[in-house]
Scaffold this motif. Sequence first.
Motif, mmCIF file in Angstrom:
data_model
loop_
_atom_site.group_PDB
_atom_site.id
_atom_site.type_symbol
_atom_site.label_atom_id
_atom_site.label_comp_id
_atom_site.label_asym_id
_atom_site.label_seq_id
_atom_site.Cartn_x
_atom_site.Cartn_y
_atom_site.Cartn_z
ATOM 1 N N LYS A 183 0.834 -1.211 0.000
ATOM 2 C CA LYS A 183 0.000 0.000 0.000
ATOM 3 C C LYS A 183 0.864 1.254 0.000
ATOM 4 O O LYS A 183 0.575 2.230 -0.725
ATOM 5 C CB LYS A 183 -0.922 -0.004 1.223
ATOM 6 C CG LYS A 183 -1.846 1.199 1.306
ATOM 7 C CD LYS A 183 -2.741 1.115 2.543
ATOM 8 C CE LYS A 183 -3.640 2.346 2.651
ATOM 9 N NZ LYS A 183 -4.509 2.265 3.867
ATOM 10 N N LEU A 186 2.673 1.672 -3.405
ATOM 11 C CA LEU A 186 1.734 2.155 -4.423
ATOM 12 C C LEU A 186 1.456 3.643 -4.237
ATOM 13 O O LEU A 186 1.273 4.380 -5.214
ATOM 14 C CB LEU A 186 0.430 1.364 -4.373
ATOM 15 C CG LEU A 186 0.517 -0.100 -4.812
ATOM 16 C CD1 LEU A 186 -0.853 -0.773 -4.693
ATOM 17 C CD2 LEU A 186 1.030 -0.222 -6.241
ATOM 18 N N LYS A 187 1.434 4.098 -2.997
ATOM 19 C CA LYS A 187 1.258 5.519 -2.712
ATOM 20 C C LYS A 187 2.411 6.326 -3.310
ATOM 21 O O LYS A 187 2.202 7.410 -3.885
ATOM 22 C CB LYS A 187 1.186 5.719 -1.189
ATOM 23 C CG LYS A 187 0.875 7.133 -0.748
ATOM 24 C CD LYS A 187 0.767 7.192 0.780
ATOM 25 C CE LYS A 187 0.498 8.610 1.270
ATOM 26 N NZ LYS A 187 0.427 8.670 2.760
ATOM 27 N N ASN A 190 2.025 6.329 -7.131
ATOM 28 C CA ASN A 190 0.986 7.285 -7.519
ATOM 29 C C ASN A 190 1.519 8.713 -7.473
ATOM 30 O O ASN A 190 1.218 9.530 -8.345
ATOM 31 C CB ASN A 190 -0.232 7.158 -6.602
ATOM 32 C CG ASN A 190 -1.122 5.989 -6.983
ATOM 33 O OD1 ASN A 190 -1.276 5.678 -8.155
ATOM 34 N ND2 ASN A 190 -1.702 5.328 -6.000
ATOM 35 N N GLY A 193 3.323 9.688 -10.461
ATOM 36 C CA GLY A 193 2.536 9.728 -11.684
ATOM 37 C C GLY A 193 2.513 8.421 -12.432
ATOM 38 O O GLY A 193 2.389 8.396 -13.671
ATOM 39 N N LYS A 194 2.618 7.314 -11.709
ATOM 40 C CA LYS A 194 2.654 5.988 -12.333
ATOM 41 C C LYS A 194 1.295 5.277 -12.279
ATOM 42 O O LYS A 194 1.230 4.052 -12.426
ATOM 43 C CB LYS A 194 3.713 5.117 -11.648
ATOM 44 C CG LYS A 194 5.125 5.697 -11.654
ATOM 45 C CD LYS A 194 5.703 5.764 -13.041
ATOM 46 C CE LYS A 194 7.121 6.276 -13.020
ATOM 47 N NZ LYS A 194 7.691 6.363 -14.397
ATOM 48 N N GLU A 195 0.219 6.020 -12.092
ATOM 49 C CA GLU A 195 -1.096 5.393 -11.913
ATOM 50 C C GLU A 195 -1.454 4.463 -13.077
ATOM 51 O O GLU A 195 -1.970 3.363 -12.871
ATOM 52 C CB GLU A 195 -2.193 6.457 -11.779
ATOM 53 C CG GLU A 195 -2.034 7.377 -10.592
ATOM 54 C CD GLU A 195 -1.321 8.672 -10.959
ATOM 55 O OE1 GLU A 195 -0.531 8.661 -11.928
ATOM 56 O OE2 GLU A 195 -1.542 9.680 -10.267
ATOM 57 N N ASN A 196 -1.161 4.891 -14.290
ATOM 58 C CA ASN A 196 -1.542 4.104 -15.468
ATOM 59 C C ASN A 196 -0.711 2.841 -15.632
ATOM 60 O O ASN A 196 -1.102 1.927 -16.358
ATOM 61 C CB ASN A 196 -1.416 4.965 -16.730
ATOM 62 C CG ASN A 196 -2.400 6.117 -16.736
ATOM 63 O OD1 ASN A 196 -3.487 6.023 -16.160
ATOM 64 N ND2 ASN A 196 -2.042 7.209 -17.395
ATOM 65 N N ILE A 198 0.312 0.918 -12.956
ATOM 66 C CA ILE A 198 0.156 0.013 -11.828
ATOM 67 C C ILE A 198 -0.600 -1.254 -12.200
ATOM 68 O O ILE A 198 -0.169 -2.368 -11.886
ATOM 69 C CB ILE A 198 -0.490 0.748 -10.635
ATOM 70 C CG1 ILE A 198 0.518 1.742 -10.041
ATOM 71 C CG2 ILE A 198 -0.953 -0.232 -9.567
ATOM 72 C CD1 ILE A 198 -0.036 2.636 -8.964
ATOM 73 N N ASN A 199 -1.726 -1.125 -12.860
ATOM 74 C CA ASN A 199 -2.510 -2.312 -13.230
ATOM 75 C C ASN A 199 -1.764 -3.189 -14.229
ATOM 76 O O ASN A 199 -1.899 -4.416 -14.208
ATOM 77 C CB ASN A 199 -3.855 -1.900 -13.813
ATOM 78 C CG ASN A 199 -4.825 -1.452 -12.737
ATOM 79 O OD1 ASN A 199 -4.729 -1.894 -11.586
ATOM 80 N ND2 ASN A 199 -5.740 -0.572 -13.076
#
Length: 276
Positions: A183, A186-187, A190, A193-196, A198-199
């Motif tokens: 967690k 991932l914070k 984020n 700017g790596k949100e895209n 992560i999945n």
Amino acid sequence: MIIWITSYPKSGNTWVRALLSAYLYSKDGLFNFNLLDNIPQFPNDYYLKSFLKKTNNPKEVFKYWIDSQIKINSNNKTNVLKTHNALCTINSFGFTNRANTVGAIYVVRDPRNVITSLSNHYDISLNEAFEFITNKRKIIFENTPGDIQYIGDWAGHYSSWKNTNYFPKIIIKYEDLITNTKKTFLKILNFLGKENEINKNKIKIRKVINSCQFDVLKKMEEKDGFLESMYSKKNQKKINFFNLGKNNNWKNDLNSSLVKKIENNFKPEMTELGYI
């Protein structure tokens, strides 16, 4: 532009560097110590030696913080750097500025546990570690003239980075890295700017976290050594950098008098962070 991974010494900076270097600079997400070279320390002699030729006093390194950062940023890339330096200004010379910094990841740790780690790392007594962490003018020297960092005391260091408003920052607690590494990591991603990504990179993220577990890093150091570990003053043998990890518990190692002194010195900041 620079993104700083910053902390007071022995607060989890290396762990965050390990996680990020394995994610950003490896194909498979498997960490090894060589990956840390991608997130070097600043200040260091490599970046500052050409500037320090202008002075006979290595303590004047602060005069060249900005000039050396301008040189670093001339590569027109995002440069991720580690530092223990406070976000301070000395004789009107600031550590960094808006033109050179795009963000900072600040890692903070309960000072009652920082003290025990400092004691081990520098081979000093707990009382000496207390003097270290409460010294508002504390400077740490590494191996060469450019490796001088103005860190001050624990509270001043934390406040210097927390209170900045000229670039975005995120504050990460070492304790959260222990209790929920995924967690917290991932914070950080984020924030970068790596949100895209992560999945798409779930498997890589899992490998990163697994290969950067404390026990794994400790075994890696035991097998291969670690350049950032210090030598004992008593016998000149290397001191384990990865020492206790989550087993470092001030309740077992500090007497009540020292605990009270730490809490009295840092009460506002420790209260704010939920440590007391």
